[in-house]
Design a protein around this motif. Structure first.
Motif, PDB file in Angstrom:
ATOM      1  N   MET A   1      30.486 -15.045 -74.051  1.00 11.56           N
ATOM      2  CA  MET A   1      31.426 -15.051 -73.055  1.00 11.56           C
ATOM      3  C   MET A   1      30.872 -14.915 -71.576  1.00 11.56           C
ATOM      4  N   LYS A   2      31.129 -15.375 -70.606  1.00 12.11           N
ATOM      5  CA  LYS A   2      30.389 -15.184 -69.377  1.00 12.11           C
ATOM      6  C   LYS A   2      31.073 -14.106 -68.533  1.00 12.11           C
ATOM      7  N   ASN A   3      30.220 -13.490 -67.893  1.00 12.42           N
ATOM      8  CA  ASN A   3      30.730 -12.312 -67.123  1.00 12.42           C
ATOM      9  C   ASN A   3      31.518 -13.123 -65.702  1.00 12.42           C
ATOM     10  N   GLN A   4      32.204 -12.246 -65.212  1.00 14.49           N
ATOM     11  CA  GLN A   4      33.052 -12.641 -64.005  1.00 14.49           C
ATOM     12  C   GLN A   4      31.820 -13.052 -62.982  1.00 14.49           C
ATOM     13  N   ALA A   5      32.235 -14.134 -62.539  1.00 17.15           N
ATOM     14  CA  ALA A   5      31.270 -15.054 -61.418  1.00 17.15           C
ATOM     15  C   ALA A   5      31.459 -14.115 -60.017  1.00 17.15           C
ATOM     16  N   ILE A   6      30.169 -14.015 -59.486  1.00 12.79           N
ATOM     17  CA  ILE A   6      29.982 -13.592 -58.083  1.00 12.79           C
ATOM     18  C   ILE A   6      30.130 -14.838 -57.129  1.00 12.79           C
ATOM     19  N   GLN A   7      31.261 -14.872 -56.440  1.00 11.88           N
ATOM     20  CA  GLN A   7      31.517 -15.937 -55.827  1.00 11.88           C
ATOM     21  C   GLN A   7      30.806 -15.812 -54.331  1.00 11.88           C
ATOM     22  N   LEU A   8      30.821 -17.213 -53.913  1.00  6.45           N
ATOM     23  CA  LEU A   8      29.876 -17.480 -52.710  1.00  6.45           C
ATOM     24  C   LEU A   8      30.952 -16.908 -51.492  1.00  6.45           C
ATOM     25  N   THR A   9      30.535 -16.766 -50.458  1.00  7.13           N
ATOM     26  CA  THR A   9      31.038 -16.327 -49.254  1.00  7.13           C
ATOM     27  C   THR A   9      31.327 -17.750 -48.265  1.00  7.13           C
ATOM     28  N   ASP A  10      32.137 -17.600 -47.364  1.00  4.28           N
ATOM     29  CA  ASP A  10      32.517 -18.693 -46.433  1.00  4.28           C
ATOM     30  C   ASP A  10      30.978 -19.361 -45.708  1.00  4.28           C
ATOM     31  N   GLU A  11      30.329 -18.011 -45.304  1.00  2.00           N
ATOM     32  CA  GLU A  11      28.938 -18.379 -44.506  1.00  2.00           C
ATOM     33  C   GLU A  11      28.076 -19.259 -45.680  1.00  2.00           C
ATOM     34  N   GLN A  12      27.952 -18.683 -46.977  1.00  2.00           N
ATOM     35  CA  GLN A  12      27.094 -19.428 -47.767  1.00  2.00           C
ATOM     36  C   GLN A  12      27.479 -20.836 -48.048  1.00  2.00           C
ATOM     37  N   MET A  13      28.942 -21.013 -48.183  1.00  8.97           N
ATOM     38  CA  MET A  13      29.474 -22.549 -48.293  1.00  8.97           C
ATOM     39  C   MET A  13      28.932 -23.305 -47.221  1.00  8.97           C
ATOM     40  N   ARG A  14      29.048 -22.585 -46.049  1.00  9.16           N
ATOM     41  CA  ARG A  14      28.870 -23.442 -44.599  1.00  9.16           C
ATOM     42  C   ARG A  14      27.078 -23.865 -44.685  1.00  9.16           C
ATOM     43  N   ASP A  15      26.555 -22.770 -45.164  1.00  6.79           N
ATOM     44  CA  ASP A  15      25.055 -23.182 -45.098  1.00  6.79           C
ATOM     45  C   ASP A  15      24.778 -24.184 -46.205  1.00  6.79           C
ATOM     46  N   PHE A  16      25.389 -24.174 -47.451  1.00  8.16           N
ATOM     47  CA  PHE A  16      25.051 -25.285 -48.202  1.00  8.16           C
ATOM     48  C   PHE A  16      25.737 -26.606 -47.898  1.00  8.16           C
ATOM     49  N   ILE A  17      26.561 -26.696 -47.032  1.00  6.51           N
ATOM     50  CA  ILE A  17      27.262 -27.918 -46.546  1.00  6.51           C
ATOM     51  C   ILE A  17      26.163 -28.796 -45.437  1.00  6.51           C
ATOM     52  N   VAL A  18      25.681 -27.585 -44.676  1.00 11.62           N
ATOM     53  CA  VAL A  18      24.810 -27.949 -43.675  1.00 11.62           C
ATOM     54  C   VAL A  18      23.278 -28.346 -44.386  1.00 11.62           C
ATOM     55  N   ASN A  19      22.731 -27.378 -44.782  1.00 10.19           N
ATOM     56  CA  ASN A  19      21.478 -27.369 -45.374  1.00 10.19           C
ATOM     57  C   ASN A  19      21.100 -28.017 -46.615  1.00 10.19           C
ATOM     58  N   GLY A  20      22.303 -28.195 -47.754  1.00  9.37           N
ATOM     59  CA  GLY A  20      22.000 -29.077 -48.927  1.00  9.37           C
ATOM     60  C   GLY A  20      21.614 -28.011 -50.087  1.00  9.37           C
ATOM     61  N   TYR A  21      21.444 -26.939 -49.850  1.00 12.03           N
ATOM     62  CA  TYR A  21      20.744 -25.866 -51.115  1.00 12.03           C
ATOM     63  C   TYR A  21      21.030 -24.596 -50.781  1.00 12.03           C
ATOM     64  N   ILE A  22      21.187 -23.643 -51.820  1.00 10.64           N
ATOM     65  CA  ILE A  22      21.461 -22.352 -51.623  1.00 10.64           C
ATOM     66  C   ILE A  22      20.508 -21.581 -52.802  1.00 10.64           C
ATOM     67  N   THR A  23      19.796 -20.585 -52.260  1.00 11.23           N
ATOM     68  CA  THR A  23      19.081 -19.800 -53.570  1.00 11.23           C
ATOM     69  C   THR A  23      19.755 -18.358 -53.668  1.00 11.23           C
ATOM     70  N   VAL A  24      19.741 -18.179 -55.187  1.00  3.47           N
ATOM     71  CA  VAL A  24      20.106 -16.867 -55.683  1.00  3.47           C
ATOM     72  C   VAL A  24      19.242 -16.118 -56.533  1.00  3.47           C
ATOM     73  N   LYS A  25      19.066 -14.989 -56.840  1.00  2.00           N
ATOM     74  CA  LYS A  25      18.617 -14.419 -57.824  1.00  2.00           C
ATOM     75  C   LYS A  25      18.957 -13.698 -58.874  1.00  2.00           C
ATOM     76  N   THR A  26      18.617 -14.008 -60.040  1.00  3.50           N
ATOM     77  CA  THR A  26      19.214 -13.186 -61.177  1.00  3.50           C
ATOM     78  C   THR A  26      18.574 -11.846 -61.479  1.00  3.50           C
TER      79      THR A  26
END
Length: 468
Positions: A1-26
């Motif tokens: 079972m997956k752990n509860q997801a860590i959601q993106l913020t408005d700012e991160q979603m804006r950056d994805f819409i503009v730039n087309g990518y988002i980087t995260v670190k496990t």
């Protein structure tokens, strides 16, 4: 079972819409990634690159994509019911390599269809540290909206460096490349594909506002209407006219669709789409014109216009020109729920002589029908999708099976045809057939899926040295 997801913020979603990518670190320990790296080393040494079978060979990789920060980012971009596509590949960048040129990937299991709305992503995972000299993947931010190399290369070249455990989620149409590996170490990058299953109705990230203009910085936007329209789509807002866009602009904007600069043409198309009903006659003229490029921009604008453009696009499905019919079907599919009244016309278009029209129509039937509140009259959609499973073009069969998956239990009449497609010559059609059976979820459908999976199971422990 997956752990509860860590959601993106408005700012991160804006950056994805503009730039087309988002980087995260496990946050797995270094030993976790070292183990995956060693398995990849052994794979290349003993069997070569196993492509799609890299996941059953190294099942620990699944933990990377199940990690809360990766899962949360993927949910924000593709919705909570996103799917891991069966295509995956280990990209090996050896010491001293010269890298690649920038490019867009082709779609696996489907005709190459570019969409501004993000329905497909790639995820790039590094199982080792990748500094600048070790040949990281590079991207051209914002280039997911551009078809021409000239426009894409006006964007800055950004190298996706990162420590082991770094994952970058990328809009599928973003221009990217492997950079030269100038180090004395190998570089592996695992590329997995993901796709959206449901159209957005509400945000799937941690949001505080639905107002695009209140998020981000004060910099002058390159594509104001385009970016805002993507944000609104993610919010599940209906298409239609926007404040500040006047019908008096239509003639000038139409002329601008012929501008030599792709970026200027894009802005004109999306601004026309925000005019509303007053722009439809002019856009209809562009749809039926002689320029394929202008026709494509007209399709984007008509789709953004929403309900007032539906009759025009339905008429376009009757045109004698294959390109006009294909663009009309594409725009209706991209419009989603607002095109509900076009379902009968798309059902007829799903039998069109042009495979591209059939492909767009069947995809549109899945997208639109899945969003309808009342699903009491879907017999024709199901029947035409069953017929699509026997199409000569694999990418029509692929979308027919996916449409049946979107309709879930309503697709039960398709059971025999879907079971037969578990033996399709195309591996991705087989996957969507299995997905549709899973969504139908009757005892017969479950048994068919289980039997198929058990009979086709690939054993990661079986090698030429350990055959049994």
């Amino acid at each position: 079972m997956k752990n509860q997801a860590i959601q993106l913020t408005d700012e991160q979603m804006r950056d994805f819409i503009v730039n087309g990518y988002i980087t995260v670190k496990t946050d797995f320990p270094p030993s976790f990634h070292e183990n995956i790296f060693e398995h990849l080393e052994a794979m290349f040494e003993h069997t070569g690159n196993l492509g799609n079978n890299v996941l059953p060979l190294i099942p620990e990789i699944q933990q990377v994509f199940d990690h809360p920060v990766v899962d949360g980012a993927m949910q924000g971009v593709l919705g909570k019911n996103y799917m891991m596509h069966p295509h995956r590949y280990c990209h090996y960048n050896p010491q001293g390599s010269g890298g690649q040129g920038f490019h867009k990937d082709t779609y696996e299991g489907d005709e190459q269809i570019r969409r501004h709305k993000c329905r497909w992503t790639m995820a790039f995972y590094y199982p080792q540290d990748v500094p600048e000299d070790r040949g990281p993947t590079a991207v051209l931010p914002g280039s997911q909206y551009y078809e021409t190399s000239e426009s894409a290369h006006e964007q800055p070249d950004v190298s996706l460096c990162g420590e082991a455990g770094t994952v970058t989620i990328v809009h599928y149409d973003l221009w990217h490349r492997a950079t030269p590996n100038q180090s004395d170490k190998k570089r592996y990058m695992l590329k997995f594909l993901f796709s959206r299953f449901d159209e957005p109705s509400t945000p799937s990230w941690q949001t505080n506002t639905d107002d695009w203009h209140s998020v981000g910085n004060d910099a002058e936007p390159d594509h104001p209407e385009l970016w805002e329209s993507q944000w609104d789509w993610y919010y599940g807002k209906e298409n239609g006219a926007a404040n500040g866009v006047s019908p008096n602009e239509v003639d000038n904007l139409f002329e601008t669709l012929q501008h030599e600069d792709e970026k200027v043409r894009l802005n004109a198309a999306y601004r026309l789409g925000r005019v509303g009903e007053a722009a439809v006659p002019t856009l209809n003229q562009a749809l039926h014109g002689t320029s394929d490029s202008i026709r494509s921009y007209a399709g984007y604008a008509l789709s953004l216009t929403g309900l007032p453009a539906v009759p025009t696009l339905v008429d376009g499905l009757q045109d004698t020109d294959d390109s006009v019919r294909a663009t009309a079907a594409y725009a209706l599919a991209d419009m989603g729920k607002a095109a509900a009244e076009a379902i009968p016309a798309l059902t007829r278009a799903a039998k069109d002589e042009s495979p591209l029209v059939r492909r767009h129509a069947i995809e549109g039937l899945g997208i639109i029908s899945q969003q309808m509140d009342e699903k009491t009259d879907l017999d024709q959609t199901v029947q035409v999708s069953i017929e699509g499973l026997n199409d000569e073009q694999y990418w029509v069969r692929y979308n027919a099976a996916r449409t049946l998956a979107k309709l879930g239990p309503f697709s039960e009449p398709a059971l025999p045809a879907l079971i037969a497609q578990l033996e399709d010559e195309n591996r991705y059609v087989r996957f969507n057939a299995a997905l549709a059976l899973k969504q139908i979820d009757t005892p017969e459908a479950r048994e068919a899926v289980f039997n198929h999976l058990f009979s086709t199971r690939w054993c990661a422990l079986t090698t030429r040295d350990t055959p049994y």
